[in-house]
Design a protein around this motif. Structure first.
Motif, mmCIF file in Angstrom:
data_model
loop_
_atom_site.group_PDB
_atom_site.id
_atom_site.type_symbol
_atom_site.label_atom_id
_atom_site.label_comp_id
_atom_site.label_asym_id
_atom_site.label_seq_id
_atom_site.Cartn_x
_atom_site.Cartn_y
_atom_site.Cartn_z
ATOM 1 N N MET A 33 0.855 -1.179 0.000
ATOM 2 C CA MET A 33 0.000 0.000 0.000
ATOM 3 C C MET A 33 0.896 1.235 0.000
ATOM 4 O O MET A 33 1.960 1.232 0.633
ATOM 5 C CB MET A 33 -0.889 0.049 1.246
ATOM 6 C CG MET A 33 -1.812 -1.143 1.424
ATOM 7 S SD MET A 33 -3.106 -1.231 0.207
ATOM 8 C CE MET A 33 -4.356 -0.279 0.984
ATOM 9 N N LEU A 34 0.456 2.264 -0.687
ATOM 10 C CA LEU A 34 1.158 3.553 -0.677
ATOM 11 C C LEU A 34 0.250 4.610 -0.082
ATOM 12 O O LEU A 34 -0.964 4.593 -0.313
ATOM 13 C CB LEU A 34 1.497 4.007 -2.104
ATOM 14 C CG LEU A 34 2.611 3.350 -2.856
ATOM 15 C CD1 LEU A 34 2.702 3.954 -4.262
ATOM 16 C CD2 LEU A 34 3.933 3.514 -2.143
ATOM 17 N N TYR A 35 0.852 5.528 0.648
ATOM 18 C CA TYR A 35 0.159 6.731 1.094
ATOM 19 C C TYR A 35 0.672 7.870 0.225
ATOM 20 O O TYR A 35 1.868 8.153 0.200
ATOM 21 C CB TYR A 35 0.446 7.037 2.561
ATOM 22 C CG TYR A 35 -0.082 6.018 3.540
ATOM 23 C CD1 TYR A 35 -1.215 5.256 3.279
ATOM 24 C CD2 TYR A 35 0.556 5.823 4.757
ATOM 25 C CE1 TYR A 35 -1.686 4.337 4.190
ATOM 26 C CE2 TYR A 35 0.088 4.900 5.684
ATOM 27 C CZ TYR A 35 -1.039 4.162 5.393
ATOM 28 O OH TYR A 35 -1.504 3.249 6.305
ATOM 29 N N LEU A 36 -0.221 8.502 -0.500
ATOM 30 C CA LEU A 36 0.089 9.648 -1.348
ATOM 31 C C LEU A 36 -0.575 10.847 -0.700
ATOM 32 O O LEU A 36 -1.797 10.997 -0.764
ATOM 33 C CB LEU A 36 -0.452 9.402 -2.758
ATOM 34 C CG LEU A 36 -0.287 10.505 -3.781
ATOM 35 C CD1 LEU A 36 1.178 10.694 -4.137
ATOM 36 C CD2 LEU A 36 -1.088 10.195 -5.034
ATOM 37 N N ASP A 37 0.219 11.671 -0.029
ATOM 38 C CA ASP A 37 -0.328 12.813 0.701
ATOM 39 C C ASP A 37 -0.348 14.052 -0.192
ATOM 40 O O ASP A 37 0.686 14.474 -0.723
ATOM 41 C CB ASP A 37 0.503 13.083 1.961
ATOM 42 C CG ASP A 37 0.360 11.957 2.982
ATOM 43 O OD1 ASP A 37 -0.731 11.359 3.062
ATOM 44 O OD2 ASP A 37 1.341 11.680 3.694
ATOM 45 N N LEU A 38 -1.545 14.593 -0.362
ATOM 46 C CA LEU A 38 -1.775 15.819 -1.117
ATOM 47 C C LEU A 38 -2.255 16.900 -0.156
ATOM 48 O O LEU A 38 -2.655 16.591 0.971
ATOM 49 C CB LEU A 38 -2.848 15.588 -2.190
ATOM 50 C CG LEU A 38 -2.620 14.436 -3.166
ATOM 51 C CD1 LEU A 38 -3.825 14.265 -4.085
ATOM 52 C CD2 LEU A 38 -1.358 14.672 -3.976
ATOM 53 N N GLU A 39 -2.274 18.137 -0.589
ATOM 54 C CA GLU A 39 -2.764 19.197 0.307
ATOM 55 C C GLU A 39 -4.232 18.984 0.674
ATOM 56 O O GLU A 39 -4.685 19.443 1.706
ATOM 57 C CB GLU A 39 -2.542 20.587 -0.291
ATOM 58 C CG GLU A 39 -3.505 20.964 -1.389
ATOM 59 C CD GLU A 39 -3.359 22.414 -1.816
ATOM 60 O OE1 GLU A 39 -3.992 23.292 -1.206
ATOM 61 O OE2 GLU A 39 -2.597 22.653 -2.767
ATOM 62 N N TYR A 40 -4.966 18.241 -0.134
ATOM 63 C CA TYR A 40 -6.388 18.005 0.099
ATOM 64 C C TYR A 40 -6.656 16.842 1.040
ATOM 65 O O TYR A 40 -7.738 16.736 1.609
ATOM 66 C CB TYR A 40 -7.095 17.746 -1.238
ATOM 67 C CG TYR A 40 -6.745 18.777 -2.280
ATOM 68 C CD1 TYR A 40 -7.170 20.095 -2.156
ATOM 69 C CD2 TYR A 40 -5.960 18.437 -3.372
ATOM 70 C CE1 TYR A 40 -6.827 21.056 -3.100
ATOM 71 C CE2 TYR A 40 -5.622 19.386 -4.327
ATOM 72 C CZ TYR A 40 -6.046 20.695 -4.182
ATOM 73 O OH TYR A 40 -5.705 21.641 -5.110
ATOM 74 N N GLY A 41 -5.686 15.932 1.181
ATOM 75 C CA GLY A 41 -5.850 14.763 2.030
ATOM 76 C C GLY A 41 -5.018 13.593 1.535
ATOM 77 O O GLY A 41 -4.275 13.704 0.560
ATOM 78 N N VAL A 43 -4.347 9.950 -0.093
ATOM 79 C CA VAL A 43 -4.814 8.985 -1.081
ATOM 80 C C VAL A 43 -4.108 7.669 -0.759
ATOM 81 O O VAL A 43 -2.889 7.643 -0.578
ATOM 82 C CB VAL A 43 -4.458 9.453 -2.507
ATOM 83 C CG1 VAL A 43 -4.900 8.421 -3.539
ATOM 84 C CG2 VAL A 43 -5.056 10.825 -2.798
ATOM 85 N N VAL A 44 -4.868 6.584 -0.667
ATOM 86 C CA VAL A 44 -4.296 5.271 -0.395
ATOM 87 C C VAL A 44 -4.363 4.461 -1.685
ATOM 88 O O VAL A 44 -5.424 4.313 -2.286
ATOM 89 C CB VAL A 44 -5.043 4.550 0.744
ATOM 90 C CG1 VAL A 44 -4.428 3.179 1.010
ATOM 91 C CG2 VAL A 44 -5.049 5.402 2.012
#
Length: 183
Positions: A33-41, A43-44
């Motif tokens: 699993m990856l956590y992709l952190d954006l300014e909006y929240g 994404v997994v």
């Protein structure tokens, strides 16, 4: 009464098996699993090593190096996809390490993550895209290596453009297993 005791013993044994194997399967799941952190929240993304083992290994390697942290979404097309992974922000850069194609019949659906490439099928590097909608014309032509399982509403908020006037950035991209070790 003996049947009831046997059934109870079997249930306890099964429950014990489930509880002892849960941490191992959870760790295996977090490794893919990856956590992709954006300014909006956040994404997994569920990785698909069964479909694209070389691409998944490379994406995890780059994420662990911090390669994606701060990289912009340089190509975001309404109704199609958001593309990132170019350290130059131009759509022409990468790491210089090309990957052989790992095409499958897996369809490109909303939230499918695929590897960007040039005309050469064996030119995937560090750039990838996330589909906003199904894109059947990509099926069998591009490598599918992941699927958004949470946070697609945050992907939907990425600013559009080729390139966007004020592009969104990846704040941080982390292999979930690594993030959980730190917390």
């Amino acid at each position: 009464m003996i049947r009831l005791k046997t059934l109870a013993a079997a249930l306890l044994l099964a429950a014990g098996f489930l509880f002892t194997s849960a941490p191992q399967s959870q760790a295996a799941n977090l490794e893919n699993m990856l956590y992709l952190d954006l300014e909006y929240g956040r994404v997994v993304i569920e990785l698909k090593p069964d479909l694209a083992p070389k691409h998944v290994a490379r994406i995890k390697e780059l994420a662990r190096q911090g390669f994606y942290d701060g990289i912009v979404f340089h190509r975001v097309i309404e109704g199609f996809m958001a593309q990132t992974g170019d350290p130059t922000g131009t759509g022409t850069g990468g790491t210089g390490k090309k990957l052989p194609a790992e095409f499958t019949p897996t369809p490109f659906q909303r939230g499918t993550v695929g590897m960007a490439r040039s005309q050469n099928p064996d030119s995937g590097d560090s750039q990838f895209f996330i589909c906003f909608k199904p894109a059947a014309f990509l099926n069998g032509q591009y490598t599918v290596w992941g699927q958004v399982v949470e946070g697609m509403e945050f992907v939907d908020q990425i600013k559009r453009g080729e390139p966007p006037a004020n592009p969104d950035k990846i704040i941080k991209m982390t292999v979930a297993a690594d993030a959980e070790k730190k917390s």
